[in-house]
Design a protein around this motif. Structure first.
Motif, PDB file in Angstrom:
ATOM      1  N   VAL B   5     -35.577 114.260 -67.862  1.00 27.60           N
ATOM      2  CA  VAL B   5     -34.896 115.318 -67.354  1.00 27.60           C
ATOM      3  C   VAL B   5     -33.258 114.896 -67.552  1.00 27.60           C
ATOM      4  CG1 VAL B   5     -35.244 114.039 -65.119  1.00 27.60           C
ATOM      5  CG2 VAL B   5     -34.444 116.228 -64.854  1.00 27.60           C
ATOM      6  N   GLY B   6     -32.683 115.776 -67.627  1.00 27.85           N
ATOM      7  CA  GLY B   6     -31.141 115.752 -67.871  1.00 27.85           C
ATOM      8  C   GLY B   6     -30.220 116.608 -67.088  1.00 27.85           C
ATOM      9  N   THR B   7     -29.252 116.401 -66.247  1.00 27.57           N
ATOM     10  CA  THR B   7     -28.630 117.082 -65.359  1.00 27.57           C
ATOM     11  C   THR B   7     -26.981 117.014 -65.605  1.00 27.57           C
ATOM     12  OG1 THR B   7     -30.014 116.418 -63.681  1.00 27.57           O
ATOM     13  CG2 THR B   7     -28.185 117.277 -62.844  1.00 27.57           C
ATOM     14  N   LEU B   8     -26.429 118.061 -65.562  1.00 34.56           N
ATOM     15  CA  LEU B   8     -24.979 118.203 -65.717  1.00 34.56           C
ATOM     16  C   LEU B   8     -24.281 118.418 -64.247  1.00 34.56           C
ATOM     17  CD1 LEU B   8     -22.712 118.644 -67.921  1.00 34.56           C
ATOM     18  CD2 LEU B   8     -22.981 120.896 -67.435  1.00 34.56           C
ATOM     19  N   THR B   9     -23.596 117.680 -63.753  1.00 34.74           N
ATOM     20  CA  THR B   9     -22.868 117.815 -62.802  1.00 34.74           C
ATOM     21  C   THR B   9     -21.387 117.761 -62.574  1.00 34.74           C
ATOM     22  OG1 THR B   9     -22.645 115.593 -61.763  1.00 34.74           O
ATOM     23  CG2 THR B   9     -24.984 116.614 -61.502  1.00 34.74           C
ATOM     24  N   ALA B  10     -20.853 118.107 -61.622  1.00 38.53           N
ATOM     25  CA  ALA B  10     -19.193 118.214 -61.529  1.00 38.53           C
ATOM     26  C   ALA B  10     -18.774 116.854 -61.798  1.00 38.53           C
ATOM     27  CB  ALA B  10     -18.786 118.551 -60.325  1.00 38.53           C
ATOM     28  N   GLU B  11     -19.327 115.706 -61.517  1.00 41.69           N
ATOM     29  CA  GLU B  11     -19.025 114.512 -61.698  1.00 41.69           C
ATOM     30  C   GLU B  11     -19.361 113.898 -63.014  1.00 41.69           C
ATOM     31  OE1 GLU B  11     -20.541 111.446 -58.731  1.00 41.69           O
ATOM     32  OE2 GLU B  11     -19.166 110.066 -59.594  1.00 41.69           O
ATOM     33  N   GLY B  12     -20.625 114.139 -63.350  1.00 47.96           N
ATOM     34  CA  GLY B  12     -20.913 113.717 -64.793  1.00 47.96           C
ATOM     35  C   GLY B  12     -22.224 114.211 -65.196  1.00 47.96           C
ATOM     36  N   LEU B  13     -22.865 113.134 -65.981  1.00 49.23           N
ATOM     37  CA  LEU B  13     -24.284 113.392 -66.533  1.00 49.23           C
ATOM     38  C   LEU B  13     -25.252 112.287 -66.235  1.00 49.23           C
ATOM     39  CD1 LEU B  13     -25.526 115.186 -68.853  1.00 49.23           C
ATOM     40  CD2 LEU B  13     -24.487 113.212 -70.437  1.00 49.23           C
ATOM     41  N   VAL B  14     -26.553 112.919 -65.921  1.00 50.55           N
ATOM     42  CA  VAL B  14     -27.722 111.882 -65.920  1.00 50.55           C
ATOM     43  C   VAL B  14     -28.738 112.259 -66.866  1.00 50.55           C
ATOM     44  CG1 VAL B  14     -29.141 110.979 -63.991  1.00 50.55           C
ATOM     45  CG2 VAL B  14     -27.087 111.523 -63.330  1.00 50.55           C
ATOM     46  N   THR B 154     -43.136 118.892 -67.569  1.00 54.18           N
ATOM     47  CA  THR B 154     -42.075 119.462 -66.712  1.00 54.18           C
ATOM     48  C   THR B 154     -42.478 119.816 -65.297  1.00 54.18           C
ATOM     49  OG1 THR B 154     -42.073 121.720 -67.360  1.00 54.18           O
ATOM     50  CG2 THR B 154     -40.846 120.168 -68.714  1.00 54.18           C
ATOM     51  N   LYS B 155     -43.551 120.205 -65.288  1.00 47.18           N
ATOM     52  CA  LYS B 155     -44.100 121.159 -63.913  1.00 47.18           C
ATOM     53  C   LYS B 155     -44.227 120.283 -62.676  1.00 47.18           C
ATOM     54  CE  LYS B 155     -45.986 125.048 -66.435  1.00 47.18           C
ATOM     55  NZ  LYS B 155     -47.396 125.825 -66.334  1.00 47.18           N
ATOM     56  N   TYR B 156     -44.499 119.019 -62.687  1.00 42.93           N
ATOM     57  CA  TYR B 156     -44.954 118.275 -61.494  1.00 42.93           C
ATOM     58  C   TYR B 156     -43.490 117.736 -60.886  1.00 42.93           C
ATOM     59  CZ  TYR B 156     -49.584 117.502 -63.342  1.00 42.93           C
ATOM     60  OH  TYR B 156     -50.965 117.869 -64.091  1.00 42.93           O
ATOM     61  N   GLY B 157     -42.759 117.710 -61.546  1.00 44.78           N
ATOM     62  CA  GLY B 157     -41.308 117.259 -61.089  1.00 44.78           C
ATOM     63  C   GLY B 157     -40.201 118.206 -60.892  1.00 44.78           C
ATOM     64  N   LYS B 158     -40.593 119.417 -60.943  1.00 44.60           N
ATOM     65  CA  LYS B 158     -39.902 120.519 -61.018  1.00 44.60           C
ATOM     66  C   LYS B 158     -39.688 121.116 -59.504  1.00 44.60           C
ATOM     67  CE  LYS B 158     -38.541 125.085 -63.062  1.00 44.60           C
ATOM     68  NZ  LYS B 158     -38.952 126.194 -61.990  1.00 44.60           N
ATOM     69  N   PRO B 159     -40.350 121.063 -58.524  1.00 46.07           N
ATOM     70  CA  PRO B 159     -40.274 121.633 -57.208  1.00 46.07           C
ATOM     71  C   PRO B 159     -39.172 120.952 -56.689  1.00 46.07           C
ATOM     72  CG  PRO B 159     -42.527 121.594 -57.543  1.00 46.07           C
ATOM     73  CD  PRO B 159     -41.936 120.915 -58.661  1.00 46.07           C
ATOM     74  N   ILE B 160     -39.029 119.514 -56.858  1.00 44.35           N
ATOM     75  CA  ILE B 160     -37.793 118.766 -56.090  1.00 44.35           C
ATOM     76  C   ILE B 160     -36.550 119.186 -56.591  1.00 44.35           C
ATOM     77  CG2 ILE B 160     -38.091 116.582 -57.386  1.00 44.35           C
ATOM     78  CD1 ILE B 160     -36.916 117.049 -53.611  1.00 44.35           C
ATOM     79  N   LEU B 161     -36.497 119.423 -57.933  1.00 44.04           N
ATOM     80  CA  LEU B 161     -35.235 119.894 -58.623  1.00 44.04           C
ATOM     81  C   LEU B 161     -34.825 121.252 -58.320  1.00 44.04           C
ATOM     82  CD1 LEU B 161     -36.044 118.518 -62.287  1.00 44.04           C
ATOM     83  CD2 LEU B 161     -34.473 117.408 -60.714  1.00 44.04           C
ATOM     84  N   ASP B 162     -35.839 121.960 -58.463  1.00 44.95           N
ATOM     85  CA  ASP B 162     -35.505 123.461 -57.691  1.00 44.95           C
ATOM     86  C   ASP B 162     -34.854 123.424 -56.286  1.00 44.95           C
ATOM     87  OD1 ASP B 162     -36.322 124.855 -59.985  1.00 44.95           O
ATOM     88  OD2 ASP B 162     -38.427 124.928 -59.168  1.00 44.95           O
ATOM     89  N   VAL B 177     -32.400 112.004 -57.506  1.00 40.76           N
ATOM     90  CA  VAL B 177     -33.103 113.093 -57.610  1.00 40.76           C
ATOM     91  C   VAL B 177     -33.939 113.126 -58.895  1.00 40.76           C
ATOM     92  CG1 VAL B 177     -33.265 115.530 -57.403  1.00 40.76           C
ATOM     93  CG2 VAL B 177     -31.554 114.584 -56.075  1.00 40.76           C
ATOM     94  N   CYS B 178     -33.452 112.554 -59.719  1.00 37.13           N
ATOM     95  CA  CYS B 178     -34.232 112.781 -61.258  1.00 37.13           C
ATOM     96  C   CYS B 178     -35.309 111.539 -60.929  1.00 37.13           C
ATOM     97  CB  CYS B 178     -33.383 112.505 -62.185  1.00 37.13           C
ATOM     98  SG  CYS B 178     -32.158 113.680 -62.754  1.00 37.13           S
ATOM     99  N   LEU B 179     -34.944 110.407 -60.396  1.00 37.98           N
ATOM    100  CA  LEU B 179     -36.062 109.424 -60.152  1.00 37.98           C
ATOM    101  C   LEU B 179     -37.138 110.179 -59.382  1.00 37.98           C
ATOM    102  CD1 LEU B 179     -33.679 106.278 -59.946  1.00 37.98           C
ATOM    103  CD2 LEU B 179     -35.463 106.648 -61.793  1.00 37.98           C
ATOM    104  N   ILE B 180     -36.985 110.693 -58.241  1.00 35.99           N
ATOM    105  CA  ILE B 180     -37.915 111.271 -57.608  1.00 35.99           C
ATOM    106  C   ILE B 180     -38.818 112.326 -58.169  1.00 35.99           C
ATOM    107  CG2 ILE B 180     -38.244 112.644 -55.313  1.00 35.99           C
ATOM    108  CD1 ILE B 180     -35.754 111.367 -54.082  1.00 35.99           C
ATOM    109  N   SER B 181     -38.244 113.039 -59.160  1.00 32.87           N
ATOM    110  CA  SER B 181     -38.968 114.007 -59.891  1.00 32.87           C
ATOM    111  C   SER B 181     -39.724 113.417 -60.808  1.00 32.87           C
ATOM    112  CB  SER B 181     -37.983 114.940 -60.603  1.00 32.87           C
ATOM    113  OG  SER B 181     -38.378 115.632 -61.645  1.00 32.87           O
TER     114      SER B 181
END
Lengths: 246, 246
Positions: B5-14, B154-162, B177-181
């Protein structure tokens, strides 16, 4: 797509299905996927289906036609079979009959012959059973170790079941967990949709059961959705951030 | 299987990846799926992969070979390309090159040519970018509206991201959040497994980033897993049972 979940617990049986079917993104309809047959006081049989709608409707149609056909031995029908195991075999046989007719042409398409069923119920004096029946017509049975089955779009709603569902939870709680699992699925996959059909049955009361249709705006389900969403948010806020520095 | 999982945020990238690969249930190995290239102060490029391991390794191998090949124009390599868009095109071209060689024979097998990538990074003076690159070699880019991408299981970890991920969350929280997902995925699919590779990058500091390998027994991840499990249980206990009677 479809999402159905069934749970066998010490107290009884919970079955929950959505009603959305889609053939492509622009052909979405509502079809009931939970079918209940009963002889009050004697038996309750509930069947949920996922997969190709033409196939699952044909299977249910065939099972019902046989109930109405005087030339069919009543022991070979859903309402006359001597045990839930026998009922599961009848469903399996109906799947194979449909496959014989429709299978070859479906196998030529992209999706193949695709149908799965959850069958739950009890016949007076016998045990409560929950089966998952495959497109091949064979089946597995839920046990105390593995008390729930899912069919259709199963993954989004599985984590919460994995964490909290067990054979020992009361049916009211099992129904709640199933609804939470459904909510996660509804949010992540738009091809699963309201209204929902919920059935709750308490062991050893064949013929008595509670059935509810949960439509858009249902106050209890709205409340679950809202509270669950809030609870998840506050749960994740309650966990310390990743200690990145140092 | 794999989950990244990859996330782009205002502060940066995970970026977060597991390391399990499996060819059948009895051939399970650990392979790093997060690859980082950098020129300190000038650029950081991170690539995560899912799909056929031979394909994804060949793509990475080709990209690295080109970096070391003096006959290749440096502008056509990961460490010399003028923009992240150009880097994404280089990855896409490498996928197409591998497909030309290995595609035809893979298409004859059950799984076909199967590879997806998440590419994130920044070049000094340019914008931070996150792309999802398909097996076809084309790609989409994360935006403020859709700040996260997932590949693999991808599916099991999608609800928390959503529910909780958004462009505005700080990187420490996004990492959580990525670690919880990831935890939801680990619990529901045994073909995704520890150790994990986590990378956190704060916008406009190319060359500086935090990288952590999270192995079995990592105290912070164990704590997240335990707390999240407890929080979910208590959240669901906090919701009223289904009002079945009356």
């Amino acid at each position: 797509m479809t999402y159905c979940v069934g749970t066998l617990t010490a107290e009884g049986l919970v079955m929950l299905a959505d009603t959305r079917t889609n053939a492509g993104i622009d052909h979405i309809s509502t079809f009931r996927k939970l079918k209940i047959w009963k002889r009050p006081g004697e038996r309750l049989v509930a069947l949920m289906s996922a997969g190709n709608l033409a196939v699952t409707q044909a299977v249910v149609g065939l099972l019902e036609e046989r109930m109405e056909d005087n030339s069919v031995d009543p022991g070979e029908t859903i309402l006359g079979a001597p045990s839930m195991f026998a009922v599961a075999r009848l469903v399996g046989a109906a799947i194979r009959d449909v496959r014989e007719v429709d299978g070859p042409s479906l196998e030529q398409g992209a999706h193949g012959f695709n149908a799965t069923f959850l069958l739950g119920g009890q016949i007076a004096g016998r045990k409560l059973r929950l089966y998952q029946i495959y497109a091949e017509g064979n089946f597995i049975e839920a046990t105390e170790d593995t008390p729930f089955f899912q069919i259709g779009e199963t993954k989004y709603g599985k984590p919460i079941l994995d964490r909290v569902m067990s054979f020992g939870v009361p049916v009211k709680e099992a129904a709640k967990v199933c609804l939470i699992s459904m909510d996660s699925t509804l949010r992540s996959n738009m091809s699963v949709g309201l209204p929902l059909d919920l059935m709750v049955y308490r062991r050893n009361h064949p013929g008595e059961y509670i059935e509810r249709r949960i439509a858009e705006g249902d106050p209890y389900f709205e409340d679950i959705r809202h509270r669950w969403s809030e609870a998840l948010r506050s749960a994740y806020r309650g966990i310390a951030d990743v200690p990145l520095d140092g």
